[in-house]
Enzyme design. Structure first.
Site, PDB file in Angstrom:
ATOM      1  N   ASN A  29       2.759  -6.632   7.221  1.00 18.05           N
ATOM      2  CA  ASN A  29       1.763  -6.910   6.965  1.00 18.05           C
ATOM      3  C   ASN A  29       1.913  -8.294   6.218  1.00 18.05           C
ATOM      4  O   ASN A  29       1.040  -8.641   5.094  1.00 18.05           O
ATOM      5  CB  ASN A  29       2.002  -5.732   5.276  1.00 18.05           C
ATOM      6  CG  ASN A  29       1.317  -4.606   5.170  1.00 18.05           C
ATOM      7  OD1 ASN A  29       2.326  -3.734   4.662  1.00 18.05           O
ATOM      8  ND2 ASN A  29       0.351  -4.369   5.927  1.00 18.05           N
ATOM      9  N   TRP A  43      -9.733   0.542  -3.659  1.00 18.09           N
ATOM     10  CA  TRP A  43      -9.777   0.842  -4.759  1.00 18.09           C
ATOM     11  C   TRP A  43     -10.750  -0.573  -5.668  1.00 18.09           C
ATOM     12  O   TRP A  43     -11.237  -0.404  -5.940  1.00 18.09           O
ATOM     13  CB  TRP A  43      -8.324   0.869  -5.914  1.00 18.09           C
ATOM     14  CG  TRP A  43      -8.879   1.622  -6.627  1.00 18.09           C
ATOM     15  CD1 TRP A  43      -9.454   3.407  -7.016  1.00 18.09           C
ATOM     16  CD2 TRP A  43      -8.839   0.929  -7.594  1.00 18.09           C
ATOM     17  NE1 TRP A  43      -9.204   2.969  -8.663  1.00 18.09           N
ATOM     18  CE2 TRP A  43      -8.250   1.559  -8.676  1.00 18.09           C
ATOM     19  CE3 TRP A  43      -8.054  -0.675  -8.032  1.00 18.09           C
ATOM     20  CZ2 TRP A  43      -8.528   0.930  -9.930  1.00 18.09           C
ATOM     21  CZ3 TRP A  43      -7.671  -0.503  -9.503  1.00 18.09           C
ATOM     22  CH2 TRP A  43      -8.479  -0.414 -10.576  1.00 18.09           C
ATOM     23  N   GLY A 100      -6.563  -2.079  -1.421  1.00 19.62           N
ATOM     24  CA  GLY A 100      -7.690  -3.318  -1.864  1.00 19.62           C
ATOM     25  C   GLY A 100      -8.926  -2.265  -1.466  1.00 19.62           C
ATOM     26  O   GLY A 100      -9.289  -2.887  -2.120  1.00 19.62           O
ATOM     27  N   ASP A 116      -1.724   3.995   0.812  1.00 17.68           N
ATOM     28  CA  ASP A 116      -2.853   3.282   1.448  1.00 17.68           C
ATOM     29  C   ASP A 116      -4.518   3.397   0.363  1.00 17.68           C
ATOM     30  O   ASP A 116      -4.316   4.090  -0.181  1.00 17.68           O
ATOM     31  CB  ASP A 116      -3.715   3.565   2.551  1.00 17.68           C
ATOM     32  CG  ASP A 116      -3.931   2.783   3.551  1.00 17.68           C
ATOM     33  OD1 ASP A 116      -4.144   1.581   2.838  1.00 17.68           O
ATOM     34  OD2 ASP A 116      -4.744   3.217   5.094  1.00 17.68           O
ATOM     35  N   GLY A 117      -4.966   2.581   0.505  1.00 18.44           N
ATOM     36  CA  GLY A 117      -6.805   2.087  -0.346  1.00 18.44           C
ATOM     37  C   GLY A 117      -6.643   1.094  -1.558  1.00 18.44           C
ATOM     38  O   GLY A 117      -7.197   1.605  -2.194  1.00 18.44           O
TER      39      GLY A 117
HETATM   40  C1  FPP Z   1      -1.834  -0.320   1.516  1.00 14.52           C
HETATM   41  O1  FPP Z   1      -3.199   0.063   0.357  1.00 14.52           O
HETATM   42  C2  FPP Z   1      -0.960  -0.400   0.235  1.00 14.52           C
HETATM   43  C3  FPP Z   1       0.183  -1.802   0.609  1.00 14.52           C
HETATM   44  C4  FPP Z   1      -0.065  -3.115   1.904  1.00 14.52           C
HETATM   45  C5  FPP Z   1       0.690  -1.878  -1.129  1.00 14.52           C
HETATM   46  C6  FPP Z   1       1.205  -0.957  -1.270  1.00 14.52           C
HETATM   47  C7  FPP Z   1       1.915  -1.257  -2.629  1.00 14.52           C
HETATM   48  C8  FPP Z   1       1.961  -0.388  -4.148  1.00 14.52           C
HETATM   49  C9  FPP Z   1       1.909   0.725  -4.429  1.00 14.52           C
HETATM   50  C10 FPP Z   1       2.444  -0.957  -4.559  1.00 14.52           C
HETATM   51  C11 FPP Z   1       4.352  -1.517  -5.187  1.00 14.52           C
HETATM   52  C12 FPP Z   1       4.995  -1.393  -4.929  1.00 14.52           C
HETATM   53  C13 FPP Z   1       6.452  -1.459  -5.196  1.00 14.52           C
HETATM   54  C14 FPP Z   1       7.170  -0.291  -4.679  1.00 14.52           C
HETATM   55  C15 FPP Z   1       6.394  -1.679  -5.977  1.00 14.52           C
HETATM   56  P1  FPP Z   1      -4.054  -1.420   0.927  1.00 14.52           P
HETATM   57  O2  FPP Z   1      -4.283  -2.966   1.017  1.00 14.52           O
HETATM   58  O3  FPP Z   1      -3.819  -1.172   2.966  1.00 14.52           O
HETATM   59  O4  FPP Z   1      -5.580  -0.730   1.213  1.00 14.52           O
HETATM   60  P2  FPP Z   1      -6.495  -1.713   2.171  1.00 14.52           P
HETATM   61  O5  FPP Z   1      -6.831  -0.228   3.301  1.00 14.52           O
HETATM   62  O6  FPP Z   1      -7.793  -0.435   1.111  1.00 14.52           O
HETATM   63  O7  FPP Z   1      -6.892  -2.538   2.207  1.00 14.52           O
END
Ligand code: FPP
Length: 263
Positions: free
Chosen positions: A86, A43, A41, A38-39
């Site tokens: 998502n 970042w 976005g 998580d995180g």
């Molecule tokens: C959560 O951060 C992350 C995700 C929904 C996507 C995770 C995907 C990856 C790390 C990369 C792709 C993976 C593979 C297997 C190629 P968020 O977007 O919810 O962050 P936030 O909470 O700060 O908004």
């Protein structure tokens, strides 16, 4: 790896890695680690970048942590890449993530194969493009013969959805007379889950400060230990991962029973 362990001709970087790994007691390492990455976005927003740049950076972290797990002999690594919830995100972000999965398979399959990794996708296929699903199957098939770490990518995954799908599969078998309802025990049920044959989750790691499970591995994490960090996923390092594993090694796990020491 042997070169690293014996220190023969090993670079400083490799020796540092061995010293890092030596911090974790060998007999108290988790078999199955699950990560909520998580995180991304937050970042990106913190750097004045688009959220998608955070996902791209997150892939780099994932590669490093996967390599660390291979080095450490972790049996199963499961990561939460995309939840059934998502889809509610803006279309461009969803499309970017789908492209990222596809690119990841193109670029990283050789490395996974060289590391003897077995790849498996958890979750629903419907909703994802036919091309991507085909690529996921091809990647799973190509790595199926390997005997190393199992790498589960949860994509279009929800724990409740997985449980419901397993219930539907077993109910259909019962309706056909293939199985008696009273024969559905934990073992039979687990075999109907996407993680069939995997050991239960020992440790769940969640980055970025939120303290929740977010519909991840609801059945499999029944007795898991939890480890949370405020670090955003793109900044998460193998050093911090080892911190989590050292902490795990010192946990007392009772699985509902009593500690043998009487505490
Ligand atoms: C959560 O951060 C992350 C995700 C929904 C996507 C995770 C995907 C990856 C790390 C990369 C792709 C993976 C593979 C297997 C190629 P968020 O977007 O919810 O962050 P936030 O909470 O700060 O908004």
């Amino acid at each position: 790896m042997w070169k690293k362990i014996l220190g023969l001709g090993a670079s400083k970087e490799e020796k540092d890695l061995v010293a890092l790994y030596d911090r974790i007691p060998k007999d108290r390492r988790p078999r199955h680690v699950a990560i909520i990455m998580d995180g991304n976005g937050r970042w990106a927003e913190g750097q004045g970048l688009l959220r998608t740049a955070g996902h791209a950076q997150g892939v780099k972290t994932l590669e490093r942590i996967m390599e660390t797990c291979v080095d450490l002999g972790i049996e199963v690594l499961t990561v939460y890449a995309f939840s059934t919830e998502n889809w509610k995100r803006p279309r461009p972000e969803v499309d970017f993530l789908m492209n990222l999965f596809s690119e990841y398979l193109d670029k990283k399959i050789e490395k996974m194969d060289a590391n003897h990794v077995r790849l498996r996708f958890l979750g629903r296929e419907d909703g994802m493009s036919g091309m991507l699903v085909q690529k996921m199957h091809a990647a799973e098939g190509r790595l199926a013969k390997n005997d190393g770490m199992i790498f589960n990518i949860a994509a279009n995954y929800g724990g409740q959805d997985e449980i419901l799908r397993a219930v539907q599969t077993l109910a259909a078998r019962a309706a056909k007379g293939e199985i008696a309802p009273e024969d559905i025990d934990e073992k039979v049920f687990e075999a109907a889950l996407d993680t069939a044959d995997d050991p239960p989750v020992d440790l769940v790691i969640r980055t970025s400060g939120d303290l929740r499970l977010s519909n991840f591995l609801l059945w499999q994490a029944a007795y898991a230990e939890f480890w949370f960090t405020k670090t955003n996923w793109p900044d998460f390092t193998p050093e911090e991962f080892v911190d989590a594993l050292v902490d795990f090694a010192h946990r007392k796990r009772r699985f509902g029973g009593l500690d043998p020491s009487g505490k």
